[in-house]
Design a protein around this motif. Structure first.
Motif, PDB file in Angstrom:
ATOM      1  N   ALA A 283       7.971  10.007 -12.681  1.00 26.72           N
ATOM      2  CA  ALA A 283       7.761   9.194 -11.477  1.00 26.72           C
ATOM      3  C   ALA A 283       7.024   9.917 -10.344  1.00 26.72           C
ATOM      4  O   ALA A 283       6.094   9.347  -9.755  1.00 26.72           O
ATOM      5  N   PRO A 284       7.373  11.186 -10.015  1.00 25.19           N
ATOM      6  CA  PRO A 284       6.663  11.832  -8.903  1.00 25.19           C
ATOM      7  C   PRO A 284       5.162  11.977  -9.166  1.00 25.19           C
ATOM      8  O   PRO A 284       4.350  11.916  -8.228  1.00 25.19           O
ATOM      9  N   LEU A 285       4.777  12.144 -10.438  1.00 28.73           N
ATOM     10  CA  LEU A 285       3.356  12.302 -10.770  1.00 28.73           C
ATOM     11  C   LEU A 285       2.616  10.988 -10.544  1.00 28.73           C
ATOM     12  O   LEU A 285       1.515  10.972  -9.982  1.00 28.73           O
ATOM     13  N   TRP A 286       3.235   9.890 -10.988  1.00 30.73           N
ATOM     14  CA  TRP A 286       2.610   8.579 -10.801  1.00 30.73           C
ATOM     15  C   TRP A 286       2.533   8.209  -9.322  1.00 30.73           C
ATOM     16  O   TRP A 286       1.542   7.651  -8.856  1.00 30.73           O
ATOM     17  N   GLU A 287       3.593   8.535  -8.589  1.00 33.14           N
ATOM     18  CA  GLU A 287       3.581   8.210  -7.161  1.00 33.14           C
ATOM     19  C   GLU A 287       2.495   8.998  -6.431  1.00 33.14           C
ATOM     20  O   GLU A 287       1.797   8.468  -5.559  1.00 33.14           O
ATOM     21  N   ASN A 288       2.337  10.272  -6.798  1.00 43.26           N
ATOM     22  CA  ASN A 288       1.273  11.078  -6.188  1.00 43.26           C
ATOM     23  C   ASN A 288      -0.096  10.477  -6.493  1.00 43.26           C
ATOM     24  O   ASN A 288      -0.969  10.395  -5.633  1.00 43.26           O
ATOM     25  N   ALA A 289      -0.284  10.017  -7.742  1.00 40.90           N
ATOM     26  CA  ALA A 289      -1.595   9.522  -8.169  1.00 40.90           C
ATOM     27  C   ALA A 289      -1.937   8.169  -7.551  1.00 40.90           C
ATOM     28  O   ALA A 289      -3.088   7.919  -7.184  1.00 40.90           O
ATOM     29  N   ILE A 290      -0.941   7.294  -7.430  1.00 42.64           N
ATOM     30  CA  ILE A 290      -1.238   5.888  -7.123  1.00 42.64           C
ATOM     31  C   ILE A 290      -0.551   5.396  -5.851  1.00 42.64           C
ATOM     32  O   ILE A 290      -1.061   4.511  -5.175  1.00 42.64           O
ATOM     33  N   GLY A 291       0.592   5.980  -5.519  1.00 42.24           N
ATOM     34  CA  GLY A 291       1.333   5.535  -4.346  1.00 42.24           C
ATOM     35  C   GLY A 291       2.679   4.957  -4.736  1.00 42.24           C
ATOM     36  O   GLY A 291       3.021   4.873  -5.919  1.00 42.24           O
ATOM     37  N   LYS A 292       3.439   4.552  -3.738  1.00 43.65           N
ATOM     38  CA  LYS A 292       4.815   4.101  -3.979  1.00 43.65           C
ATOM     39  C   LYS A 292       4.884   2.822  -4.820  1.00 43.65           C
ATOM     40  O   LYS A 292       5.901   2.531  -5.442  1.00 43.65           O
ATOM     41  N   ASN A 293       3.782   2.072  -4.847  1.00 44.85           N
ATOM     42  CA  ASN A 293       3.773   0.825  -5.630  1.00 44.85           C
ATOM     43  C   ASN A 293       3.255   1.042  -7.049  1.00 44.85           C
ATOM     44  O   ASN A 293       2.799   0.102  -7.703  1.00 44.85           O
ATOM     45  N   TRP A 294       3.323   2.270  -7.540  1.00 45.08           N
ATOM     46  CA  TRP A 294       2.675   2.607  -8.817  1.00 45.08           C
ATOM     47  C   TRP A 294       3.188   1.767  -9.992  1.00 45.08           C
ATOM     48  O   TRP A 294       2.428   1.492 -10.921  1.00 45.08           O
ATOM     49  N   LYS A 295       4.437   1.338  -9.941  1.00 41.76           N
ATOM     50  CA  LYS A 295       4.993   0.559 -11.069  1.00 41.76           C
ATOM     51  C   LYS A 295       4.313  -0.800 -11.209  1.00 41.76           C
ATOM     52  O   LYS A 295       4.330  -1.390 -12.294  1.00 41.76           O
ATOM     53  N   GLN A 296       3.733  -1.293 -10.118  1.00 41.48           N
ATOM     54  CA  GLN A 296       3.002  -2.564 -10.215  1.00 41.48           C
ATOM     55  C   GLN A 296       1.637  -2.367 -10.869  1.00 41.48           C
ATOM     56  O   GLN A 296       1.059  -3.300 -11.417  1.00 41.48           O
ATOM     57  N   VAL A 297       1.141  -1.123 -10.821  1.00 42.77           N
ATOM     58  CA  VAL A 297      -0.173  -0.805 -11.401  1.00 42.77           C
ATOM     59  C   VAL A 297      -0.032  -0.308 -12.832  1.00 42.77           C
ATOM     60  O   VAL A 297      -0.742  -0.747 -13.749  1.00 42.77           O
ATOM     61  N   ILE A 298       0.897   0.624 -13.038  1.00 43.32           N
ATOM     62  CA  ILE A 298       1.079   1.247 -14.351  1.00 43.32           C
ATOM     63  C   ILE A 298       2.249   0.580 -15.064  1.00 43.32           C
ATOM     64  O   ILE A 298       3.400   1.027 -14.983  1.00 43.32           O
ATOM     65  N   THR A 299       1.952  -0.510 -15.750  1.00 37.41           N
ATOM     66  CA  THR A 299       2.954  -1.203 -16.565  1.00 37.41           C
ATOM     67  C   THR A 299       2.923  -0.623 -17.982  1.00 37.41           C
ATOM     68  O   THR A 299       1.941   0.029 -18.370  1.00 37.41           O
ATOM     69  N   PRO A 300       3.964  -0.843 -18.772  1.00 40.11           N
ATOM     70  CA  PRO A 300       3.918  -0.399 -20.171  1.00 40.11           C
ATOM     71  C   PRO A 300       2.677  -0.922 -20.912  1.00 40.11           C
ATOM     72  O   PRO A 300       2.079  -0.209 -21.714  1.00 40.11           O
ATOM     73  N   LYS A 301       2.293  -2.170 -20.623  1.00 36.52           N
ATOM     74  CA  LYS A 301       1.115  -2.756 -21.276  1.00 36.52           C
ATOM     75  C   LYS A 301      -0.151  -1.980 -20.886  1.00 36.52           C
ATOM     76  O   LYS A 301      -0.982  -1.652 -21.742  1.00 36.52           O
TER      77      LYS A 301
END
Length: 359
Positions: free
Chosen positions: A332-350
């Motif tokens: 999670a910290p890596l994705w948040e750094n890359a994309i921001g706090k809303n990263w889960k809306q961008v990086i879905t399993p699909k």
């Protein structure tokens, strides 16, 4: 606001031939003549000149370790048990000699010699409670930043995740560029690119601040000098890449890495892909996130004639994809750094599956 208070490596020596001062450096740290120093050494150096230069005294011991696979929690536990079974008291210290794998193993073994349980118990952030044994890092290849970082990245039964703690960093690092002579081209490139990718991910991340930026920009400048601009004499190139690795490691100490590392962890966990090459495989397809960084990366690949493996994910099953995706989304910290706090809306399993399918 509560600012993070990170430790740094307190002592470092740099220079060609500085390895020969290792004996002088560790002598004052010897508890007594019955408390050995344990040297964890990449087995590529067995029966070489470097082995003869290791300063063994009293009952000091060299343990040769294969760096052919990524370091594992089970491997750390086995090394810890081997040492505690052979010696009836704590060693004076642990010295790691080799690349990122040996750096991480030395840090982890030093922690596990003073902390109970298994290395698995400490995968995460700030779980280590007892200071590690005195430990020294002697890198023989440059790029990972493991010599300066506060983590030791390990593959466990459930995840690939570091022991991130204030007790992880080395007490002493010996930076001798001469030890990096003769590294094969592909390995030199993949490991150097780990450093380059650290810089790109740190400098474009949402966690960026003046501390990490100052180190990241210097590291990136040195990477460009080594891999892109002009032809450096080999010795100068080794010096510069060693410092790029140091600065790159420092740049992520107060920020984070990003998409390439998060996805590389998934590849490594499932397929055993080595960290440096895994980063290259992923980064090669990340124009969406790092357009300028990937463009420069491809120039470096072309210039040095290095092959980036393709088709790793071509024959994976749905279950295998799901495993990779689970491990990657756990960072999670890596994705948040890359994309921001809303990263889960961008990086879905699909979305992640579609990205892995290109590799």
């Amino acid at each position: 606001m509560n600012f993070r208070n990170f430790p740094m490596v307190p002592r470092v020596i740099f220079g060609r031939g500085s390895f020969d001062q290792l004996e002088e450096i560790i002598t004052s740290k010897r508890v007594d003549t019955s408390a050995p120093f344990i040297f964890l050494v990449d087995d590529i150096f067995e029966n070489t000149d470097l082995e003869k230069r290791i300063p063994l005294n009293y009952n000091d011991k060299i343990i040769f370790v294969s760096a052919g696979t990524e370091p594992k929690t089970s491997q750390v536990d086995t090394l810890r048990d081997q040492i505690t079974n052979e010696f009836d008291r704590l060693p004076s210290g642990v010295i790691g000699i080799g690349g990122g794998t040996l750096m991480d193993l030395a840090k982890a073994v030093a922690i596990m010699l003073t902390n109970p349980g298994s290395a698995v118990d400490y995968q995460g952030w700030d779980l280590v409670k007892v200071p590690a044994l005195y430990h020294v890092g002697v890198p023989t290849i440059s790029g990972t930043g493991a010599e300066v970082s506060r983590t030791t990245v390990l593959t466990g039964p459930e995840k690939k995740l570091g022991i991130n703690s204030d007790y992880t960093p080395f007490d002493q690092v010996v930076l001798d560029p001469d030890l990096c002579a003769g590294v094969p081209l592909n390995q030199w490139f993949y490991t150097g690119m780990d450093c380059y990718i650290h810089c790109i991910e740190s400098l474009t991340g949402t966690y960026l601040n003046a501390f990490s930026q100052s180190y990241g920009e210097k590291s990136l400048e040195l990477c460009n000098e080594v891999f892109l601009n002009g032809v450096l004499p080999e010795e100068t190139s080794r010096d510069k890449l060693m410092m790029a690795s140091w600065h790159g490691g420092m740049s992520i100490a107060y920020s984070q890495v990003g998409v390439a590392h998060a996805m590389s962890y998934g590849l490594s966990y499932l397929l055993g892909t080595r960290h440096g090459v895994g980063n290259c495989i992923v980064f090669n397809h990340l124009e969406e996130f790092y357009p300028e960084g990937v463009k420069q990366f491809k120039k470096m690949v072309d210039r040095h004639g290095v092959e980036i493996p393709q088709g790793l994910c071509a024959d994976l099953t749905d279950t295998e994809f799901d495993t990779m995706i689970r491990v990657s989304l756990g960072m999670a910290p890596l994705w948040e750094n890359a994309i921001g706090k809303n990263w889960k809306q961008v990086i879905t399993p699909k979305k992640l599956r579609e990205m892995y399918e290109k590799m």
